[in-house]
Design a protein around this motif. Structure first.
Motif, PDB file in Angstrom:
ATOM      1  N   ASP A  55      -4.559  12.091   3.322  1.00 14.23           N
ATOM      2  CA  ASP A  55      -4.483  13.374   4.043  1.00 14.23           C
ATOM      3  C   ASP A  55      -3.665  14.376   3.258  1.00 14.23           C
ATOM      4  N   LYS A  56      -2.522  13.859   2.741  1.00 16.84           N
ATOM      5  CA  LYS A  56      -1.685  14.730   1.906  1.00 16.84           C
ATOM      6  C   LYS A  56      -2.478  14.950   0.622  1.00 16.84           C
ATOM      7  N   LYS A  57      -2.661  16.204   0.221  1.00 12.63           N
ATOM      8  CA  LYS A  57      -3.424  16.433  -0.998  1.00 12.63           C
ATOM      9  C   LYS A  57      -2.560  15.997  -2.186  1.00 12.63           C
ATOM     10  N   PRO A 108       0.815  -1.214   0.000  1.00 13.36           N
ATOM     11  CA  PRO A 108       0.000   0.000   0.000  1.00 13.36           C
ATOM     12  C   PRO A 108       0.853   1.272   0.000  1.00 13.36           C
ATOM     13  N   GLY A 109       0.297   2.335  -0.554  1.00 15.98           N
ATOM     14  CA  GLY A 109       1.003   3.616  -0.514  1.00 15.98           C
ATOM     15  C   GLY A 109       0.264   4.676  -1.292  1.00 15.98           C
ATOM     16  N   SER A 110       0.829   5.875  -1.258  1.00 20.70           N
ATOM     17  CA  SER A 110       0.224   6.993  -1.995  1.00 20.70           C
ATOM     18  C   SER A 110       0.694   6.998  -3.449  1.00 20.70           C
ATOM     19  N   PHE A 111       1.956   6.688  -3.648  1.00 20.56           N
ATOM     20  CA  PHE A 111       2.543   6.628  -4.997  1.00 20.56           C
ATOM     21  C   PHE A 111       2.214   7.893  -5.796  1.00 20.56           C
ATOM     22  N   ASP A 112       2.580   9.042  -5.235  1.00 23.32           N
ATOM     23  CA  ASP A 112       2.191  10.327  -5.831  1.00 23.32           C
ATOM     24  C   ASP A 112       3.404  11.128  -6.291  1.00 23.32           C
ATOM     25  N   THR A 122      14.349  -3.083   3.219  1.00 24.24           N
ATOM     26  CA  THR A 122      15.151  -1.871   3.400  1.00 24.24           C
ATOM     27  C   THR A 122      15.555  -1.369   2.019  1.00 24.24           C
ATOM     28  N   THR A 123      15.559  -0.069   1.880  1.00 32.27           N
ATOM     29  CA  THR A 123      15.842   0.544   0.591  1.00 32.27           C
ATOM     30  C   THR A 123      17.230   0.185   0.061  1.00 32.27           C
ATOM     31  N   SER A 124      17.317   0.094  -1.254  1.00 31.83           N
ATOM     32  CA  SER A 124      18.637  -0.005  -1.859  1.00 31.83           C
ATOM     33  C   SER A 124      19.304   1.352  -1.658  1.00 31.83           C
ATOM     34  N   ILE A 137       3.466  -5.368   2.473  1.00 31.99           N
ATOM     35  CA  ILE A 137       4.849  -4.972   2.187  1.00 31.99           C
ATOM     36  C   ILE A 137       5.010  -3.474   2.448  1.00 31.99           C
ATOM     37  N   ARG A 138       6.087  -3.096   3.125  1.00 21.15           N
ATOM     38  CA  ARG A 138       6.422  -1.677   3.275  1.00 21.15           C
ATOM     39  C   ARG A 138       7.922  -1.505   3.065  1.00 21.15           C
ATOM     40  N   GLY A 139       8.317  -0.299   2.669  1.00 17.50           N
ATOM     41  CA  GLY A 139       9.730  -0.015   2.468  1.00 17.50           C
ATOM     42  C   GLY A 139      10.260   0.842   3.604  1.00 17.50           C
ATOM     43  N   LEU A 140      11.509   0.609   3.986  1.00 17.76           N
ATOM     44  CA  LEU A 140      12.142   1.431   5.019  1.00 17.76           C
ATOM     45  C   LEU A 140      13.343   2.142   4.410  1.00 17.76           C
ATOM     46  N   ARG A 141      13.325   3.458   4.491  1.00 19.30           N
ATOM     47  CA  ARG A 141      14.446   4.228   3.939  1.00 19.30           C
ATOM     48  C   ARG A 141      15.501   4.518   4.989  1.00 19.30           C
ATOM     49  N   ALA A 142      15.053   5.089   6.092  1.00 20.11           N
ATOM     50  CA  ALA A 142      16.017   5.505   7.117  1.00 20.11           C
ATOM     51  C   ALA A 142      15.377   5.299   8.477  1.00 20.11           C
ATOM     52  N   GLY A 158      12.465   4.270  -6.231  1.00 20.70           N
ATOM     53  CA  GLY A 158      12.519   3.688  -4.884  1.00 20.70           C
ATOM     54  C   GLY A 158      11.381   2.700  -4.686  1.00 20.70           C
ATOM     55  N   HIS A 159      10.154   3.121  -5.079  1.00 20.27           N
ATOM     56  CA  HIS A 159       9.002   2.213  -5.006  1.00 20.27           C
ATOM     57  C   HIS A 159       9.225   0.994  -5.907  1.00 20.27           C
ATOM     58  N   LEU A 160       9.690   1.273  -7.115  1.00 21.75           N
ATOM     59  CA  LEU A 160       9.848   0.207  -8.112  1.00 21.75           C
ATOM     60  C   LEU A 160      10.847  -0.857  -7.642  1.00 21.75           C
ATOM     61  N   GLU A 217      21.070   3.457  -3.211  1.00 20.87           N
ATOM     62  CA  GLU A 217      20.981   4.578  -4.162  1.00 20.87           C
ATOM     63  C   GLU A 217      19.631   5.289  -4.109  1.00 20.87           C
ATOM     64  N   TYR A 218      18.633   4.676  -3.436  1.00 23.63           N
ATOM     65  CA  TYR A 218      17.316   5.312  -3.341  1.00 23.63           C
ATOM     66  C   TYR A 218      16.971   5.745  -1.925  1.00 23.63           C
ATOM     67  N   ALA A 219      17.945   5.685  -1.033  1.00 21.45           N
ATOM     68  CA  ALA A 219      17.670   5.923   0.388  1.00 21.45           C
ATOM     69  C   ALA A 219      17.077   7.308   0.644  1.00 21.45           C
ATOM     70  N   PHE A 220      17.421   8.262  -0.181  1.00 28.59           N
ATOM     71  CA  PHE A 220      16.982   9.653   0.039  1.00 28.59           C
ATOM     72  C   PHE A 220      15.712   9.970  -0.738  1.00 28.59           C
ATOM     73  N   LEU A 221      15.264   9.016  -1.537  1.00 34.91           N
ATOM     74  CA  LEU A 221      14.232   9.305  -2.543  1.00 34.91           C
ATOM     75  C   LEU A 221      12.817   9.211  -1.978  1.00 34.91           C
ATOM     76  N   SER A 222      12.031  10.259  -2.229  1.00 31.14           N
ATOM     77  CA  SER A 222      10.600  10.217  -1.886  1.00 31.14           C
ATOM     78  C   SER A 222       9.847  10.937  -2.993  1.00 31.14           C
TER      79      SER A 222
HETATM   80  P1  ADP Z   1       2.766   6.491   2.180  1.00 36.35           P
HETATM   81  O1  ADP Z   1       2.090   7.823   2.067  1.00 36.35           O
HETATM   82  O2  ADP Z   1       1.855   5.370   2.547  1.00 36.35           O
HETATM   83  O3  ADP Z   1       4.053   6.483   2.980  1.00 36.35           O
HETATM   84  P2  ADP Z   1       4.428   6.363  -0.167  1.00 36.35           P
HETATM   85  O4  ADP Z   1       3.995   6.297  -1.588  1.00 36.35           O
HETATM   86  O5  ADP Z   1       5.172   7.588   0.253  1.00 36.35           O
HETATM   87  O6  ADP Z   1       3.119   6.141   0.670  1.00 36.35           O
HETATM   88  O7  ADP Z   1       5.296   5.094   0.192  1.00 36.35           O
HETATM   89  C1  ADP Z   1       4.804   3.787   0.082  1.00 36.35           C
HETATM   90  C2  ADP Z   1       5.814   2.831   0.677  1.00 36.35           C
HETATM   91  O8  ADP Z   1       7.017   2.848  -0.086  1.00 36.35           O
HETATM   92  C3  ADP Z   1       6.237   3.149   2.112  1.00 36.35           C
HETATM   93  O9  ADP Z   1       6.448   1.938   2.796  1.00 36.35           O
HETATM   94  C4  ADP Z   1       7.546   3.879   1.931  1.00 36.35           C
HETATM   95  O10 ADP Z   1       8.378   3.756   3.069  1.00 36.35           O
HETATM   96  C5  ADP Z   1       8.121   3.128   0.754  1.00 36.35           C
HETATM   97  N1  ADP Z   1       9.104   3.927   0.007  1.00 36.35           N
HETATM   98  C6  ADP Z   1       8.941   5.136  -0.556  1.00 36.35           C
HETATM   99  N2  ADP Z   1      10.074   5.573  -1.142  1.00 36.35           N
HETATM  100  C7  ADP Z   1      10.995   4.584  -0.948  1.00 36.35           C
HETATM  101  C8  ADP Z   1      12.387   4.428  -1.258  1.00 36.35           C
HETATM  102  N3  ADP Z   1      13.054   5.395  -1.893  1.00 36.35           N
HETATM  103  N4  ADP Z   1      12.993   3.289  -0.877  1.00 36.35           N
HETATM  104  C9  ADP Z   1      12.312   2.333  -0.193  1.00 36.35           C
HETATM  105  N5  ADP Z   1      11.027   2.423   0.151  1.00 36.35           N
HETATM  106  C10 ADP Z   1      10.369   3.536  -0.202  1.00 36.35           C
END
Ligand code: ADP
Length: 163
Positions: free
Chosen positions: A40-42, A7-11, A118-120, A86-91, A16-18, A122-127
């Motif tokens: 909540d985030k527009k 799940p996520g916003s994917f906006d 945990t993030t690869s 599934i969730r991703g952890l950056r930091a 990083g998501h991929l 090269e994408y640790a800073f990416l949002s």
């Molecule tokens: P949300 O608003 O639910 O956090 P996001 O689209 O921002 O939705 O993120 C969805 C998921 O992807 C979250 O678990 C987030 O931690 C993870 N994620 C986002 N960017 C990255 C990244 N660069 N590397 C690893 N995981 C990421």
């Protein structure tokens, strides 16, 4: 047979998501990406746009599908017959919040577990937020998002600028 939801916003969706999607799709049998409708985030992109972009960039991964959802993630998981979220952890900054969400979800639905990737590095800073900001100020975003996404993002920003 293990089925999972991501799940996520994917906006919008980033590399990083991929990265998380590809790695998760390697360890589960079926992965359903859940695009959160009620946010909540527009969001900059509509739900349909976010979903379409995700479909385009995951078209070559056979065991992945994309759905929109609203409400509790555990309900979305259950209604898809998934036992894993599934969730991703950056930091470390992600950790506290993610742990709280995972524990809440597990207490509501003990049959559903959260798996973290945990993030690869090269994408640790990416949002998505960072990518939108960098694009807004005219910098190159080709290292952060797939070409389909950067094209749509630049169009959005142009539209905003013309308002
Ligand atoms: P949300 O608003 O639910 O956090 P996001 O689209 O921002 O939705 O993120 C969805 C998921 O992807 C979250 O678990 C987030 O931690 C993870 N994620 C986002 N960017 C990255 C990244 N660069 N590397 C690893 N995981 C990421």
């Amino acid at each position: 047979m293990v089925k999972a939801v991501y799940p996520g916003s994917f906006d919008p969706v980033t590399y990083g998501h991929l990265d998380i999607i590809k790695r998760a799709a390697n360890v589960v049998d079926e992965l359903v990406i859940g695009v959160l409708v009620n946010n909540d985030k527009k969001p900059m992109f509509t739900m349909e746009e976010r979903k379409t972009l995700l479909e385009k960039v995951t078209a070559d991964i056979p065991n992945v599908q994309v759905k929109a959802f609203d409400g509790l993630t555990v309900e979305f998981a259950r209604s898809n017959g998934a036992s894993v979220i599934i969730r991703g952890l950056r930091a470390v900054t992600d950790f506290e919040n993610e742990m709280q969400i995972a524990q809440t979800n597990h207490s509501i639905a003990p049959d559903v577990d959260t798996m973290f990737f945990t993030t690869s590095l090269e994408y640790a800073f990416l949002s998505s937020t960072i990518v939108k900001e960098v694009a807004f100020y005219g910098s190159d975003i080709s290292r952060f998002v797939p070409p389909e996404v950067s094209g749509e993002l630049l169009k959005k920003i142009e539209k905003l600028g013309n308002k």
